[in-house]
Motif scaffolding. Structure first.
Motif, mmCIF file in Angstrom:
data_model
loop_
_atom_site.group_PDB
_atom_site.id
_atom_site.type_symbol
_atom_site.label_atom_id
_atom_site.label_comp_id
_atom_site.label_asym_id
_atom_site.label_seq_id
_atom_site.Cartn_x
_atom_site.Cartn_y
_atom_site.Cartn_z
ATOM 1 N N VAL A 5 0.854 -1.182 0.000
ATOM 2 C CA VAL A 5 0.000 0.000 0.000
ATOM 3 C C VAL A 5 0.891 1.232 0.000
ATOM 4 C CG1 VAL A 5 -1.771 1.295 1.250
ATOM 5 C CG2 VAL A 5 -1.813 -1.208 1.272
ATOM 6 N N ILE A 6 0.626 2.159 -0.912
ATOM 7 C CA ILE A 6 1.334 3.441 -0.939
ATOM 8 C C ILE A 6 0.349 4.522 -0.525
ATOM 9 C CG2 ILE A 6 2.558 5.140 -2.342
ATOM 10 C CD1 ILE A 6 3.544 2.899 -4.115
ATOM 11 N N GLY A 16 3.431 0.476 2.973
ATOM 12 C CA GLY A 16 3.116 -0.492 4.011
ATOM 13 C C GLY A 16 2.772 -1.852 3.440
ATOM 14 N N ASP A 17 2.955 -2.874 4.263
ATOM 15 C CA ASP A 17 2.508 -4.221 3.910
ATOM 16 C C ASP A 17 2.005 -4.902 5.179
ATOM 17 O OD1 ASP A 17 4.765 -5.013 5.331
ATOM 18 O OD2 ASP A 17 5.900 -5.624 3.560
ATOM 19 N N ILE A 21 4.738 -0.410 8.357
ATOM 20 C CA ILE A 21 5.308 0.573 7.429
ATOM 21 C C ILE A 21 6.747 0.165 7.137
ATOM 22 C CG2 ILE A 21 5.927 2.990 7.084
ATOM 23 C CD1 ILE A 21 2.911 2.421 7.090
ATOM 24 N N VAL A 22 7.051 -0.051 5.861
ATOM 25 C CA VAL A 22 8.381 -0.536 5.490
ATOM 26 C C VAL A 22 9.286 0.574 4.958
ATOM 27 C CG1 VAL A 22 7.555 -2.867 5.050
ATOM 28 C CG2 VAL A 22 7.583 -1.211 3.174
ATOM 29 N N ALA A 90 11.742 0.350 -1.345
ATOM 30 C CA ALA A 90 10.853 -0.572 -0.635
ATOM 31 C C ALA A 90 10.671 -1.889 -1.374
ATOM 32 C CB ALA A 90 9.497 0.090 -0.400
ATOM 33 N N ASP A 91 11.430 -2.068 -2.446
ATOM 34 C CA ASP A 91 11.398 -3.322 -3.209
ATOM 35 C C ASP A 91 9.970 -3.656 -3.654
ATOM 36 O OD1 ASP A 91 12.461 -5.567 -4.417
ATOM 37 O OD2 ASP A 91 12.302 -6.814 -2.616
ATOM 38 N N ILE A 92 9.345 -2.704 -4.342
ATOM 39 C CA ILE A 92 7.963 -2.887 -4.797
ATOM 40 C C ILE A 92 7.969 -3.387 -6.239
ATOM 41 C CG2 ILE A 92 5.692 -1.822 -5.015
ATOM 42 C CD1 ILE A 92 6.678 0.467 -3.266
ATOM 43 N N ASP A 93 7.506 -4.601 -6.428
ATOM 44 C CA ASP A 93 7.387 -5.132 -7.786
ATOM 45 C C ASP A 93 6.112 -5.956 -7.933
ATOM 46 O OD1 ASP A 93 7.976 -7.330 -6.282
ATOM 47 O OD2 ASP A 93 9.772 -7.916 -7.401
ATOM 48 N N GLN A 94 5.137 -5.707 -7.023
ATOM 49 C CA GLN A 94 3.903 -6.471 -7.051
ATOM 50 C C GLN A 94 2.704 -5.528 -7.147
ATOM 51 O OE1 GLN A 94 5.677 -5.542 -4.273
ATOM 52 N NE2 GLN A 94 5.010 -6.844 -2.568
#
Length: 450
Positions: A5-6, A16-17, A21-22, A90-94
């Motif tokens: 979630v952004i 966040g996941d 909060i990451v 944040a390593d977002i690739d999904q």
């Protein structure tokens, strides 16, 4: 597959996941001849290079041309750079759900969606951030969600009718954002240094930036009620300035009044609760300015992201068509009644605080330590510990429909014989709080017919 979630709030854009909060990044950009930086680094250079710094590209997200070299055509380019920064950090690739403020227009949402589709992650849903924050809060017929951004405060009215939990309207209060408070405190601190040290920290860009960074760190880790002490080093000389807490809050009060005037206008003649963002609640002395007849809850930084993840099937459409979610069916959320506590649960809540053999009825009680004698004052809803070495303001205890909460504003509290940190703590009948080993305790009790 897991999702992220952004949350778009330019005071601190959060990722966040399921774990919390990451990553977070303030909405600042620094554009120079050879590079474009965003986030914390850019903010901590914003006073050194003001003509190369940007902080309104989310607030004024658009495609209108700006004159700043070939790297940046418009504010959308800066927003895209920050999305790419978030994706990498944040390593977002999904799949990603965007939680967006209510002040975003349809054009701005369209721009954001277009930018997101150019990244490595996949946007699958948009939801109003106030709605997401409020799902886990007390369910009243009317709630005001109040959040602070870099350049404004946004108040979102949330209502519940027979069928839906939904956004009713959005009110923007410009000129009272985090940057406005920072600018005001910068001027107060500068006047202090000039008056007490004959040193002007804004005489050059580097010392001005040092002062800004100092205030930024202090704001995130201050203790309520304690005299503020600022220390700056310039040319091998250490300059020290002190500001009494009352003087600081008196200066900030004009902004607080502007916020509270709008709250009062929206709640006149109706029963409502306030849901405050944690960032807003942490402003020095703000909670003490809220009218005592209004109940409030503080939404934790992860509350909205958690709700987005829990209700992803309601936010992300199965047909792939992304629309802004501004209402959710009560039946799908499991909301049956308009309050979150049953009569049995309410009967188990404490009704009074016991201090120095005196009981004070529990609504919103302010805890402090000032000159005088230790006492509980029913008329003003205050408890005075009267102990040396403690901050003047130690926190508040609030009784709401969702429970009793201790908003601890220092690191001196001892709850049930265990030290607790600053923040919001849920209390229950029988709990006891002290602020020093020899201090009289505050105990939660229930008085029959009280």
């Amino acid at each position: 597959m897991s999702i992220k979630v952004i949350e778009i709030n330019d005071s601190n854009i959060r990722v966040g996941d399921e774990t919390g909060i990451v990553f977070q990044s303030p909405g600042f950009a620094l554009v120079t001849e050879d590079k474009l930086e965003v986030g914390e680094f850019a903010e901590r250079q914003s006073r050194i290079q003001p003509t190369n710094s940007f902080s309104k590209y989310w607030y004024e997200l658009n495609l209108e041309p700006i004159s700043h070299g070939p790297k940046v055509r418009h504010h959308a380019d800066l927003a895209y750079a920050q999305l790419m920064h978030l994706a990498e950090a944040a390593d977002i690739d999904q799949d990603v759900i965007f939680s967006v403020p209510g002040n975003f227009s349809q054009d701005q949402l369209a721009i954001l969606l277009g930018l997101a589709r150019q990244t490595n992650f996949s946007p699958i849903g948009f939801v109003n951030s106030a709605l997401a924050d409020s799902i886990q809060a007390t369910h009243k017929k009317l709630s005001l969600h109040i959040d602070i951004q870099l350049h404004q405060v946004v108040i979102t009215t949330i209502t519940i009718n027979e069928a839906y939990f939904k956004v009713k309207n959005v009110v923007q209060i410009p000129g009272v954002g985090i940057q406005n408070f920072m600018n005001l405190m910068m001027q107060v601190a500068t006047d202090l240094f000039i008056d007490q040290c004959r040193f002007n920290p804004q005489h050059d860009a580097i010392s001005e930036q040092d002062l800004y960074n100092l205030l930024l760190s202090w704001l995130s880790n201050h203790e309520e009620g304690r005299t503020v002490q600022f220390e700056l080093e310039s040319r091998d000389t250490v300059h020290l300035a002190k500001l009494p807490w009352e003087n600081l809050t008196a200066v900030l009060d004009r902004y607080y009044r502007k916020i509270n005037e709008q709250i009062s206008a929206l709640t006149v003649g109706v029963e409502a609760q306030l849901i405050l963002s944690e960032c807003l609640s942490r402003l020095p002395g703000f909670l003490r300015t809220i009218p005592s007849d209004l109940h409030y809850e503080v939404a934790t930084v992860h509350q909205g992201a958690r709700a987005c993840i829990d209700h992803r099937n309601l936010i992300a459409p199965k047909d792939g068509e992304i629309k802004l979610v501004e209402k959710l069916a009560k039946s799908e959320l499991g909301i049956v009644e308009l309050v979150s506590k049953t009569e049995l649960q309410q009967s188990q809540l404490a009704s009074h605080l016991l201090f120095c053999n005196e009981a004070i009825k529990l609504r919103r009680v302010v805890i402090g330590s000032r000159l005088g004698k230790p006492e509980a004052r029913e008329s003003s809803q205050e408890i005075n510990l009267a102990m040396k070495g403690l901050p003047e303001h130690l926190g508040t205890i609030d009784k709401t429909d969702s429970g009793i909460y201790f908003n601890c504003t220092s690191n001196h509290a001892i709850l049930n014989n265990r030290s607790v940190s600053k923040g919001i703590h849920l209390l229950q009948l029988g709990d006891h709080i002290r602020f020093a080993e020899s201090c009289d305790e505050i105990r939660l009790i229930k008085v029959r017919n009280g």
